[in-house]
Enzyme design. Sequence first.
Site, PDB file in Angstrom:
ATOM      1  N   GLU A  39      -1.230  20.646 -15.577  1.00  0.00           N
ATOM      2  CA  GLU A  39       0.181  19.716 -16.221  1.00  0.00           C
ATOM      3  C   GLU A  39       0.631  19.827 -17.569  1.00  0.00           C
ATOM      4  O   GLU A  39       1.486  19.637 -17.786  1.00  0.00           O
ATOM      5  CB  GLU A  39       0.620  17.975 -15.367  1.00  0.00           C
ATOM      6  CG  GLU A  39      -0.368  16.902 -15.686  1.00  0.00           C
ATOM      7  CD  GLU A  39       0.203  16.115 -15.993  1.00  0.00           C
ATOM      8  OE1 GLU A  39       1.405  16.064 -15.945  1.00  0.00           O
ATOM      9  OE2 GLU A  39      -0.413  14.888 -16.772  1.00  0.00           O
ATOM     10  N   ASN A  67       3.295  14.070 -13.934  1.00  0.00           N
ATOM     11  CA  ASN A  67       4.950  13.709 -14.128  1.00  0.00           C
ATOM     12  C   ASN A  67       5.117  14.933 -15.657  1.00  0.00           C
ATOM     13  O   ASN A  67       6.301  14.668 -15.592  1.00  0.00           O
ATOM     14  CB  ASN A  67       5.099  12.542 -14.887  1.00  0.00           C
ATOM     15  CG  ASN A  67       3.852  12.544 -15.910  1.00  0.00           C
ATOM     16  OD1 ASN A  67       2.309  12.727 -15.697  1.00  0.00           O
ATOM     17  ND2 ASN A  67       3.617  11.791 -17.310  1.00  0.00           N
ATOM     18  N   HIS A  68       4.039  15.448 -15.024  1.00  0.00           N
ATOM     19  CA  HIS A  68       4.903  16.935 -16.797  1.00  0.00           C
ATOM     20  C   HIS A  68       4.808  18.047 -16.155  1.00  0.00           C
ATOM     21  O   HIS A  68       5.253  18.783 -16.492  1.00  0.00           O
ATOM     22  CB  HIS A  68       3.248  17.034 -18.181  1.00  0.00           C
ATOM     23  CG  HIS A  68       3.383  15.795 -18.673  1.00  0.00           C
ATOM     24  ND1 HIS A  68       4.272  15.873 -19.874  1.00  0.00           N
ATOM     25  CD2 HIS A  68       2.270  14.841 -19.363  1.00  0.00           C
ATOM     26  CE1 HIS A  68       4.437  14.565 -20.551  1.00  0.00           C
ATOM     27  NE2 HIS A  68       3.110  14.254 -19.902  1.00  0.00           N
TER      28      HIS A  68
HETATM   29 FE   FE2 Z   1      -2.117  14.685 -17.988  1.00  0.00          FE
HETATM   30 FE   FE2 Z   2       0.627  12.446 -16.498  1.00  0.00          FE
END
Ligand code: FE2
Ligand code: FE2
Length: 276
Positions: A39, A67-68
Site C-alpha cells: 500500500e 487504507n492507502h
Molecule cells: Fe502502511
Molecule cells: Fe496503512
Amino acid sequence: MNLLLVGDIVGRPGRELVRRGLRTLIDAHSIDFVIANAENSAAGFGVTKDIGDTLLEAGIDVMTSGNHIWDKKEVIEYIKGEPRLLRPANYPAGVPGRGSRVAETGDGRAVGVINVMGRIFMSPLDDPFAVALREIESIRHRTRVIIVDFHAEATSEKMAMGWHLDGLVTAIVGTHTHVQTADERILPKGTAYLTDVGMTGPHDSIIGMEVEPSLARFLNGMPAKFEPATGNARLNAVVIEADERTGRATRIARISHSERELDELTKRSARASLPA
Ligand SMILES: [Fe+2]
Ligand SMILES: [Fe+2]
C-alpha cells in the site's frame, strides 16, 4: 509449506530491499509462497501498475494493501485487471478489486490470502470480524492454508481478531503501524499470530516518512508534504510454516534485515551453492 509475509513496502528504499533480498530470503527459508503489503510502495502513497508489476516479478505472489490503496488514481484500473493485488475485503459492496484470493505455489499447492482492515482510529468500513468469517467460508473448500493480513491500528483490535479466527486460519498477521511487534506466537487452536510485521523501508524516519515534516506536524499542527525517508532501510517480514493437511501453523519467526545483512546472506548462499 513455508510462507513469507513482508511488511508494508515503503517507497523506493522498500522496493530496493525487495529487489535485492527477496530471492535470497526465499532460498534461505525454503519459502513456497510470498505475500507482501504494497500500500505504500509508490513513494509512500499507494501503488501503481509499473510498481506492482515489478514487485510481482521480484517474487511476490500476492500483494495486500490497506487504507492507502486508493492514493494513486490509476490503481482503480490496475486492481480490476490484477487479481494478485488485494484491497481490504470489508470495503462496501461495489468497490473495485477483491479482498481475498486463492493462489498457488510454484508446484501447484493452493494458498488462500485474505486482506481486511480495522475500524479503530481508521475509516469506518464494514465489520472486519464478520467479513473475515465470510471470506474464510468462501475459500476454505479450496484450501486449508489461509493467511490473513489484518491492516489495523489498534493492538486490541488485532488481538481480538487473532482469538476470533484461532483454529480457522493458518495465520493472522497485522500490518499498517509499520513497527514490528515481538509477540509472535501460535494460538491454542493452531493459528500463528503477530500483531504487526513491521515495515520494509527506511527506518531512520517516522513510520517511513522523513523525520522533519512528520515531526513538524506534531510540533505546529500544520499540514506538511511527506516524502519517504532514505536512511537505515530494513526489510521486515515473518516466516510461517504451515501443515497443509490441517491448515495449522507449526512455526512463526520474525525477520528484520538491513541491506547489508541481506547482501551478506546473498553472498553466503552464492558461496554455498558453488561446486565443492
Ligand atoms: Fe502502511
Ligand atoms: Fe496503512
